[in-house]
Design an enzyme around this catalytic site. Structure first.
Site, short mmCIF file in Angstrom:
data_model
loop_
_atom_site.label_atom_id
_atom_site.label_comp_id
_atom_site.label_asym_id
_atom_site.label_seq_id
_atom_site.Cartn_x
_atom_site.Cartn_y
_atom_site.Cartn_z
N ALA A 150 -16.90 -3.69 -1.77
CA ALA A 150 -18.36 -4.68 -2.10
C ALA A 150 -17.89 -5.73 -2.87
O ALA A 150 -18.21 -6.18 -3.85
CB ALA A 150 -19.45 -4.01 -2.67
N TYR B 92 -9.94 -7.00 -6.22
CA TYR B 92 -10.65 -7.32 -4.26
C TYR B 92 -11.02 -7.00 -3.68
O TYR B 92 -11.67 -6.44 -2.70
CB TYR B 92 -8.56 -6.53 -3.72
CG TYR B 92 -7.25 -6.96 -4.09
CD1 TYR B 92 -7.04 -8.16 -4.22
CD2 TYR B 92 -6.77 -6.06 -5.07
CE1 TYR B 92 -5.93 -8.91 -4.75
CE2 TYR B 92 -5.58 -6.63 -5.37
CZ TYR B 92 -5.30 -8.26 -5.47
OH TYR B 92 -3.54 -8.12 -5.61
N ASP C 119 -14.50 2.14 23.49
CA ASP C 119 -15.21 1.60 23.60
C ASP C 119 -14.68 0.27 23.31
O ASP C 119 -14.67 -0.39 22.24
CB ASP C 119 -16.42 2.13 23.38
CG ASP C 119 -17.70 1.32 24.13
OD1 ASP C 119 -17.82 1.91 25.57
OD2 ASP C 119 -18.35 0.32 24.12
N LYS D 253 -27.59 7.18 -3.05
CA LYS D 253 -27.74 6.34 -2.06
C LYS D 253 -26.17 5.21 -3.06
O LYS D 253 -26.39 5.38 -4.57
CB LYS D 253 -28.89 5.82 -2.53
CG LYS D 253 -30.14 5.77 -1.96
CD LYS D 253 -29.76 5.04 -0.17
CE LYS D 253 -30.36 5.79 0.92
NZ LYS D 253 -31.68 4.65 0.88
N GLU E 164 0.35 -1.58 0.33
CA GLU E 164 0.16 0.06 -0.54
C GLU E 164 0.90 1.34 0.22
O GLU E 164 0.35 2.39 -0.09
CB GLU E 164 -1.14 -0.26 0.75
CG GLU E 164 -1.96 -0.92 1.64
CD GLU E 164 -3.09 -1.12 0.27
OE1 GLU E 164 -3.04 0.10 -0.16
OE2 GLU E 164 -3.70 -1.92 0.19
N LYS F 58 -12.83 -4.15 -4.79
CA LYS F 58 -13.31 -2.94 -5.16
C LYS F 58 -13.97 -2.38 -6.40
O LYS F 58 -13.88 -3.04 -7.47
CB LYS F 58 -12.08 -2.35 -5.06
CG LYS F 58 -11.27 -2.39 -3.53
CD LYS F 58 -9.82 -1.63 -3.88
CE LYS F 58 -9.26 -1.96 -2.81
NZ LYS F 58 -7.79 -2.04 -2.32
N GLU G 68 -10.76 1.05 27.51
CA GLU G 68 -11.81 0.98 28.61
C GLU G 68 -12.48 -0.75 28.52
O GLU G 68 -12.69 -1.44 27.60
CB GLU G 68 -13.34 1.10 27.60
CG GLU G 68 -14.21 0.79 28.72
CD GLU G 68 -16.09 0.21 28.23
OE1 GLU G 68 -16.72 0.37 29.36
OE2 GLU G 68 -16.04 0.03 27.09
N ARG H 192 -8.48 -0.94 7.10
CA ARG H 192 -8.11 0.28 6.58
C ARG H 192 -9.05 1.63 7.14
O ARG H 192 -9.43 2.04 6.74
CB ARG H 192 -8.85 -0.24 4.56
CG ARG H 192 -8.22 1.27 3.47
CD ARG H 192 -8.86 1.02 2.89
NE ARG H 192 -8.49 -0.43 1.19
CZ ARG H 192 -6.87 -0.31 0.88
NH1 ARG H 192 -6.40 1.07 0.76
NH2 ARG H 192 -6.31 -0.46 -0.06
N TRP I 93 -32.24 9.92 -9.48
CA TRP I 93 -32.51 8.73 -8.71
C TRP I 93 -33.55 7.00 -9.90
O TRP I 93 -33.45 6.15 -9.89
CB TRP I 93 -33.90 8.29 -7.87
CG TRP I 93 -33.87 9.01 -6.57
CD1 TRP I 93 -34.25 10.61 -6.74
CD2 TRP I 93 -33.01 8.93 -6.11
NE1 TRP I 93 -33.89 10.79 -5.04
CE2 TRP I 93 -32.66 10.25 -4.74
CE3 TRP I 93 -31.74 7.89 -5.37
CZ2 TRP I 93 -32.04 9.83 -3.80
CZ3 TRP I 93 -31.35 8.06 -4.19
CH2 TRP I 93 -31.40 9.17 -2.91
#
Length: 634
Positions: free
Chosen positions: A45, A72, A309, A95, A16, A74, A364, A288, A60
């Site tokens: 995805a 990979y 957390d 979206k 990278e 992408k 934590e 990443r 839309w």
């Protein structure tokens, strides 16, 4: 562990181009404005058959703007400028449209979305393209790294006496001056990462790169942090990388139509108590995503560090469920440890320390994992601080189960001083956990129903209120001075806030009555809350002057069981506590040289009985006491 970390780091360098480039991905993934006015989009995805971008900008149309498939898993899309202007205007809704492996079309919010909003008549959030003509410009530098951290744990939405969702603007102009006046030099912000369910307290994150829009715009948050910096206040983000909301319409879950995108598939990918998804920390693209997320909050918003957390849940495959930790080393090393998650935490701390060494990280962790707060180069976790989570539990147990005359001084001292050598701890008597509905704050446990009837100075001082006010001050001071290398308080608890915290939900008819902080109580001169508020302020101011949090651990010279007295030395000060429920002492010998009173919980301005003369100087005698050559009578 260090080997695993080093191999990850080496692979990042080789494939990278280094950690710096790898963690800048927040500038390329999602939807990004280019200098020439064009738009560059990129998504990961791996389970998608096809990816498209739809929104207001193309009426839309779900198919007019297809992404190009890369290696990979992408996908990328470039939309050229229109007459030198952006084809996707600021404020327009978008979206990502995913064609799943079963052929279904899924309308998703990009995992990298910077701004999401929910209309009042809708259940789900909408992704809004945030690219204002003029973004907020920070005017003030970040404060230098603090030696003594006095942390004010805060939630923007409840930071108002009014029953509503308060704003970033309200926090900026009404709450920050209060924090500064109280002597806190650091604010830790909860519930900033966008979360669809308000009552989750911000711990069911749906959009990791978006600042919550229920309080205002991204620029409002940037201004808030900038103003805090102008006051010399460090700002930490409560970051949730231990799990994610199960929402799919407006969250990360099943982004590409599979249950393994970002998360483990099947049983391992679900937290059985939190009903949420668990990240696959061995996945390159998950690393990443999470590392870039941290860097974005630092570089875009100017956060000065993070409180991570749910670290215990990350560290172990059992997530700490049904497991007790005794301190036996077998509990921390073995196949039950999630080495991938631990390696991610090491990478995160290494990245932050390398690129932004002024930033602070807090873990934590309730388990006591060894070396969690030692440098990564030593094989440690790389955190700067860990929360001393046993302390509030100990105070609850004492108040709940023991009569005052049965309090064990040795046990109190042990709990306050039992911490790993050269690992820094954040001490606190109570946090937001104790303020939530179903639990009780220290003030409520001590004074209970009488807080509603007997907190007026016009009313006689009842034994319950008297005891509650005095112990509230003493518990906080001994925790502050003996319990760690930093101190934390949850907003409102400093003055004994009289009500629990409960967010609007079906169970309370969506009421905001308990989702607020009644700061106005401290401004009413007829109420005794002002005494607790004043003591908390002067306690912090005294620490600012003498710096006991940055000093070596205290020397405890006395923990007397029958007298109920604890005395210790730290930062050139002598701290003396009389926890006896009815016995005061004259000519009580403690280890010291020459001293004057600096802070007295019995002073009138703190609701005490003014039994001590503050003009008295105490001179020592060459009288050995508790293994010290000199002592004084107090």
């Amino acid at each position: 562990r260090y080997s695993l970390f080093y191999n990850h780091l080496k692979n990042i360098e080789e494939s990278e181009g280094g950690l710096d480039k790898f963690t800048k991905s927040y500038k390329t993934f999602g939807v990004n404005q280019l200098a020439d006015g064009g738009i560059y989009c990129k998504e990961w995805a791996p389970g998608a058959e096809a990816v498209f971008l739809a929104g207001d900008f193309n009426g839309w149309n779900p198919f007019s703007h297809p992404y190009k498939k890369l290696e990979y898993g992408k996908w990328e899309l470039f939309i050229p400028p229109e007459n030198g202007c952006s084809p996707v205007p600021h404020g327009s809704k978008l979206k990502v449209v995913i064609r799943a492996q079963n052929g279904a079309l899924l309308y998703r919010i990009s995992p990298w979305a910077r701004y999401v909003v929910r209309d009042e008549d809708k259940v789900n959030y909408d992704w809004v393209h945030w690219n204002p003509p003029q973004s907020y410009i920070h005017k003030n530098p970040s404060p230098k790294r603090l030696k003594s951290l006095r942390i004010y744990e805060s939630h923007v939405g409840i930071a108002s006496p009014e029953g509503k969702v308060a704003s970033y603007k309200n926090f900026t102009y009404n709450v920050l001056p209060r924090i500064k006046d109280l002597g806190y030099n650091c604010v830790q912000l909860m519930a900033i990462m966008e979360h669809a369910y308000y009552a989750s307290f911000g711990y069911q994150v749906t959009s990791f790169f978006a600042a919550s829009s229920r309080y205002g715009t991204p620029d409002d948050l940037k201004e808030m942090i900038d103003v805090a910096h102008s006051m010399g206040i460090t700002v930490l983000l409560d970051v949730v990388h231990s799990h994610a909301s199960k929402n799919s319409e407006d969250g990360l879950n099943q982004f590409d139509g599979t249950d393994s995108c970002f998360f483990h598939s099947g049983y391992r990918g679900n937290h059985q108590l939190w009903d949420s998804r668990l990240f696959d920390y061995a996945n390159w693209e998950v690393l990443r995503f999470l590392l870039s997320n941290l860097r974005m909050w630092i570089e875009d918003y100017r956060f000065d560090g993070f409180r991570f957390d749910g670290v215990t849940s990350m560290l172990y495959h059992h997530h700490g469920i049904g497991t007790g930790f005794s301190g036996d080393y077998n509990e921390y090393f073995g196949l039950h440890v999630d080495e991938d998650a631990l390696c991610y935490l090491m990478l995160a701390n290494h990245m932050i320390n390398s690129l932004h060494p002024e930033c602070i990280t807090i873990a934590e962790d309730v388990s006591g994992m060894p070396a969690l707060c030692r440098p990564v180069a030593e094989g440690g976790g790389g955190f700067d601080y860990r929360l001393a989570m046993a302390i509030p539990d100990k105070w609850i147990q004492i108040i709940k189960e023991l009569k005052d005359e049965d309090w064990n001084m040795g046990n109190i001292v042990h709990t306050l001083t039992n911490r790993r050598y050269e690992e820094k701890y954040i001490a606190y008597a109570e946090s937001h956990d104790q303020a939530l509905v179903g639990d009780k704050t220290l003030a409520f446990r001590l004074m209970d129903a009488e807080m509603y009837t007997n907190m007026s100075v016009l009313m006689p001082l009842t034994p319950v209120i008297d005891r509650g006010i005095q112990l509230h001050k003493m518990i906080r001071l001994i925790t502050h001075a003996l319990g760690g290398e930093s101190y934390l308080n949850f907003m409102g608890n400093e003055f004994g806030h009289p009500e629990w915290l409960d967010f609007p939900r079906i169970g309370n008819n969506e009421s905001y009555h308990y989702a607020r902080r009644q700061f106005n109580l401290t401004e009413d001169d007829l109420l005794r809350y002002k005494f607790l508020n004043a003591f908390d302020r002067d306690m912090n101011k005294l620490e600012e002057r003498f710096g006991w949090l940055a000093s070596p651990q205290a020397y405890v010279s006395e923990k007397h069981e029958s007298n109920k007295v604890i005395a210790f030395e730290r930062a050139g000060l002598i701290f003396i506590f009389n926890f006896h429920p009815y016995q005061s002492y004259v000519d009580y010998r403690v280890v010291a040289f020459k001293y004057k009173i600096l802070l007295d919980s019995d002073a009138g301005e703190y609701g005490g009985h003014q039994r001590l003369d503050h003009n008295t100087e105490y001179f020592s005698e060459e009288y050995p006491h508790n293994y010290r050559p000199n002592s004084i009578m107090v």
